[in-house]
Design a protein around this motif. Structure first.
Motif, PDB file in Angstrom:
ATOM      1  N   UNK A 118     -26.720 -20.759  -4.314  1.00 11.23           N
ATOM      2  CA  UNK A 118     -25.191 -20.956  -4.642  1.00 11.23           C
ATOM      3  C   UNK A 118     -24.664 -21.173  -4.640  1.00 11.23           C
ATOM      4  N   UNK A 119     -24.089 -19.792  -4.003  1.00 12.15           N
ATOM      5  CA  UNK A 119     -23.076 -18.390  -3.533  1.00 12.15           C
ATOM      6  C   UNK A 119     -22.838 -19.757  -2.246  1.00 12.15           C
ATOM      7  N   UNK A 120     -23.758 -19.807  -1.416  1.00  7.79           N
ATOM      8  CA  UNK A 120     -23.621 -19.888   0.188  1.00  7.79           C
ATOM      9  C   UNK A 120     -23.449 -21.700   0.100  1.00  7.79           C
ATOM     10  N   UNK A 121     -24.057 -22.344  -0.474  1.00  8.67           N
ATOM     11  CA  UNK A 121     -24.175 -23.687  -0.467  1.00  8.67           C
ATOM     12  C   UNK A 121     -23.040 -23.944  -0.732  1.00  8.67           C
ATOM     13  N   UNK A 122     -22.203 -23.595  -1.791  1.00  8.21           N
ATOM     14  CA  UNK A 122     -20.977 -24.137  -2.781  1.00  8.21           C
ATOM     15  C   UNK A 122     -19.615 -23.125  -1.809  1.00  8.21           C
ATOM     16  N   UNK A 123     -19.918 -22.429  -0.993  1.00  4.20           N
ATOM     17  CA  UNK A 123     -19.130 -21.579  -0.410  1.00  4.20           C
ATOM     18  C   UNK A 123     -18.314 -22.270   1.080  1.00  4.20           C
ATOM     19  N   UNK A 124     -17.600 -21.518   1.940  1.00  4.83           N
ATOM     20  CA  UNK A 124     -16.646 -22.407   2.759  1.00  4.83           C
ATOM     21  C   UNK A 124     -17.774 -21.417   3.630  1.00  4.83           C
ATOM     22  N   UNK A 125     -17.006 -21.703   4.918  1.00  2.00           N
ATOM     23  CA  UNK A 125     -17.670 -21.330   6.108  1.00  2.00           C
ATOM     24  C   UNK A 125     -17.615 -19.956   6.674  1.00  2.00           C
ATOM     25  N   UNK A 126     -16.721 -19.366   5.548  1.00  2.00           N
ATOM     26  CA  UNK A 126     -16.481 -17.720   6.098  1.00  2.00           C
ATOM     27  C   UNK A 126     -17.009 -17.241   5.020  1.00  2.00           C
ATOM     28  N   UNK A 127     -17.623 -17.674   4.016  1.00  2.00           N
ATOM     29  CA  UNK A 127     -18.093 -17.137   2.660  1.00  2.00           C
ATOM     30  C   UNK A 127     -19.702 -17.328   3.149  1.00  2.00           C
ATOM     31  N   UNK A 128     -19.980 -18.089   4.116  1.00  2.00           N
ATOM     32  CA  UNK A 128     -21.783 -18.869   4.512  1.00  2.00           C
ATOM     33  C   UNK A 128     -21.646 -17.057   5.480  1.00  2.00           C
ATOM     34  N   UNK A 129     -20.917 -16.445   6.445  1.00  2.69           N
ATOM     35  CA  UNK A 129     -20.997 -15.909   7.639  1.00  2.69           C
ATOM     36  C   UNK A 129     -21.114 -15.220   7.458  1.00  2.69           C
ATOM     37  N   UNK A 130     -19.839 -14.276   6.670  1.00  3.31           N
ATOM     38  CA  UNK A 130     -20.780 -12.894   5.216  1.00  3.31           C
ATOM     39  C   UNK A 130     -22.005 -13.242   5.114  1.00  3.31           C
ATOM     40  N   UNK A 131     -22.336 -14.003   3.959  1.00  3.10           N
ATOM     41  CA  UNK A 131     -23.922 -13.718   3.827  1.00  3.10           C
ATOM     42  C   UNK A 131     -24.962 -13.712   4.754  1.00  3.10           C
ATOM     43  N   UNK A 132     -24.528 -14.513   5.956  1.00  5.28           N
ATOM     44  CA  UNK A 132     -25.890 -14.347   6.838  1.00  5.28           C
ATOM     45  C   UNK A 132     -25.985 -13.158   7.691  1.00  5.28           C
ATOM     46  N   UNK A 133     -24.621 -12.649   7.527  1.00  8.06           N
ATOM     47  CA  UNK A 133     -24.530 -11.316   8.330  1.00  8.06           C
ATOM     48  C   UNK A 133     -25.601 -10.198   7.392  1.00  8.06           C
ATOM     49  N   UNK A 134     -25.089 -10.836   5.863  1.00  5.00           N
ATOM     50  CA  UNK A 134     -25.582  -9.936   5.279  1.00  5.00           C
ATOM     51  C   UNK A 134     -27.247  -9.840   5.018  1.00  5.00           C
ATOM     52  N   UNK A 135     -27.871 -10.762   4.810  1.00  2.00           N
ATOM     53  CA  UNK A 135     -28.669 -11.188   5.293  1.00  2.00           C
ATOM     54  C   UNK A 135     -29.746 -11.071   6.394  1.00  2.00           C
ATOM     55  N   UNK A 136     -29.039 -11.385   7.432  1.00  2.00           N
ATOM     56  CA  UNK A 136     -29.878 -10.471   8.462  1.00  2.00           C
ATOM     57  C   UNK A 136     -29.722  -8.759   8.999  1.00  2.00           C
ATOM     58  N   UNK A 137     -28.688  -8.333   8.797  1.00  7.26           N
ATOM     59  CA  UNK A 137     -28.544  -6.409   8.332  1.00  7.26           C
ATOM     60  C   UNK A 137     -28.669  -5.898   7.545  1.00  7.26           C
ATOM     61  N   UNK A 138     -28.875  -6.453   6.022  1.00  3.93           N
ATOM     62  CA  UNK A 138     -28.594  -5.473   5.375  1.00  3.93           C
ATOM     63  C   UNK A 138     -29.626  -6.260   3.489  1.00  3.93           C
TER      64      UNK A 138
END
Length: 526
Positions: A118-138
């Motif tokens: 929900x955080x990703x689908x409701x967030x803006x592009x900046x939030x999504x970039x952070x979540x994607x980076x965390x998913x790929x690295x951590x």
């Protein structure tokens, strides 16, 4: 009924595979027969702020998965179907195989991720970039595989997953892949997916034997690394000369290393399986005696059997210097049949007694085999194969088996026995030849078990009993094998082979002193 909708379809977030788009189009066509669509406003900004209403009149769910790249390909199609699966096995289903197929068909680099929280689908592009980076690295769960080719190319595959979504990546780290190398990598697809499926189970299961069956003429090494949850890690390395597998987690750690450099000592498949079965029985016996963790023991057994289950094809390697002496067919039949190895398992240490922190609960088991072949010529060679195991374990038990042990700071809780075991076992087979003549086939074995039980009542030590058990035997089979007359007659070949197999079985480790003593009375078949 009238449905209010924005005028621009470009505001729909997320990627849908082609099949999903076709289904959506069909559903939309059917829906127009029962409702009408009214477009309000022509401004894209105004349209983006309008809500979608379903035919029922309720606000529809406009949240859509967030894709790293809007592309139509088999991997993305799989991710679209698995991203919202409830468990790790479901989310990674088929993805490892698909990534390797992508490379075998000519791909070099690939990256895709999908966010479904929900955080990703409701967030803006900046939030999504952070979540994607965390998913790929951590990510909470990640599995990676690196494949190195004989030609020097190296390609990496990675899959990661957490509560936000899943991400996959393929990266050609160095070199260029030939068509033959791509084909060999593609053949590992099922093995990689099988490894992923096993690791994604709860609890994790090892299914890594397929990754050891790659074409050694094309591929030189395979490395797998996995992180599962907060504390479980798995690492595998396989090449032509060695195999290592280690795991670490809350229950403890284990490691198995196999040395494949001395291929001359490797026995037949039947001989190898007999030795593996014997060692697995020893592992179970050690776990029972030392109160080892069942889950960690199961991983240890799987690791040992899979790393030793099959070995690369033997034969002359161009450019490799031939040794002056090596084990021949007769020698190999007397040896264990296994490659040299070392293996260990160590449980996490606990100190459950608040009044005596020196009393720990632990389990540490080690086992190994080492073989040496020496001599200036084949006719004057010597072979020594040594096997060794050790077990050190300790644990607490309640005085009454039907009552749970609850050690506290009050003396009323201090009613228990503290157990300690310290076991050792060894086996040494020495084979010597002089001028092609067998001069020694000596088997030396020993086993010791030391048990100490300390009893406490109301916190006071009332007994402390140590029980040592020891046994040792030495046998020389040279006289029974020296003339080799059985091997020279057709009807005696069977008896000859049975004698060699019997020596091989006797030479395996026997950690039980009583069983070793009984084994010492056995004689070779006539």
């Amino acid at each position: 009924m009238t449905t209010i909708a924005p005028t621009s379809a470009s505001t729909t977030a997320g990627y849908q595979p082609l099949s999903a788009r076709s289904s959506a189009a069909s559903a939309s066509t059917s829906a127009t027969q029962a409702s009408a669509t009214v477009a309000l406003g022509s401004s894209g900004a105004q349209a983006a702020n309008l809500a979608l209403y379903a035919p029922s009149g309720l606000i529809a769910d406009a949240k859509q998965p967030v894709w790293e790249s809007k592309q139509i390909d088999p991997v993305s199609a799989l991710m679209a179907g698995t991203a919202k699966a409830v468990d790790l096995a479901g989310r990674l289903q088929g993805l490892g195989r698909a990534l390797m197929d992508q490379v075998s068909e000519g791909g070099n680099a690939y990256s895709q991720s999908v966010l479904v929280s929900d955080l990703a689908m409701q967030g803006d592009a900046g939030v999504q970039t952070i979540l994607r980076d965390q998913l790929q690295k951590f990510a909470t769960n990640s599995i990676g595989l690196s494949v190195t080719t004989v030609g020097g190319a190296k390609i990496n595959f990675s899959l990661s997953s957490n509560s936000d979504g899943i991400a996959v990546k393929v990266e050609l780290e160095q070199g260029k892949l030939t068509d033959v190398e791509r084909e060999a990598i593609g053949k590992l697809g099922e093995a990689f997916q099988g490894a992923i499926n096993g690791l994604a189970e709860q609890p994790p299961r090892l299914s890594l034997d397929g990754l050891m069956k790659f074409d050694g003429n094309v591929l030189s090494a395979v490395d797998l690394k996995a992180r599962l949850g907060d504390d479980q890690t798995v690492q595998l390395h396989v090449d032509a000369e060695q195999r290592t597998l280690s795991t670490s987690g809350a229950a403890g750690s284990m490691k198995v290393a196999v040395d494949l450099k001395n291929t001359a000592i490797l026995g037949s498949g039947e001989q190898r399986q007999r030795a593996i079965a014997g060692y697995l029985q020893q592992f179970d016996a050690a776990a029972r005696r030392g109160h080892g963790n069942a889950g960690l023991t199961a991983l240890f057994k799987d690791a040992f059997s899979q790393l030793n289950g099959s070995y690369p094809a033997q034969g002359f390697v161009p450019g490799k210097e031939m040794p002056a002496a090596s084990a021949d067919a007769t020698d190999r039949q007397m040896l264990s049949g296994l490659a040299d190895f070392s293996a260990s398992i160590s449980q996490a240490i606990e100190a459950p007694n608040p009044l005596n922190h020196n009393e720990i609960d632990g389990f540490d088991y080690q086992v190994s085999q080492q073989t040496s072949v020496t001599g200036r010529s084949q006719a004057n060679r010597g072979i020594v194969q040594q096997q060794h195991s050790s077990l050190k374990a300790s644990w607490h038990e309640a005085l009454q088996p039907d009552l749970p042990l609850k050690l506290g700071t009050d003396k009323q809780s201090q009613n228990y026995t503290y157990h300690q075991v310290d076991d050792q076992a060894s086996s040494k087979l020495e084979i010597n030849y002089a001028q092609g003549y067998l001069t020694k086939a000596l088997l030396s074995q020993s086993a010791s078990q030391n048990t100490r039980v300390t009893k406490y009542v109301l916190g006071e030590k009332v007994s402390d009993v140590s029980t040592p058990l020891n046994s040792a035997i030495v046998r020389d089979f040279a006289e029974q094998l020296r003339d080799g007359k059985d091997a020279r007659t057709s009807d005696g070949q069977y008896r000859w082979t049975r004698k060699l197999a019997q020596i091989s079985a006797m030479a395996l480790l026997q950690p039980d002193p009583a069983a070793l003593k009984a084994q010492g009375a056995l004689t070779l078949l006539d």
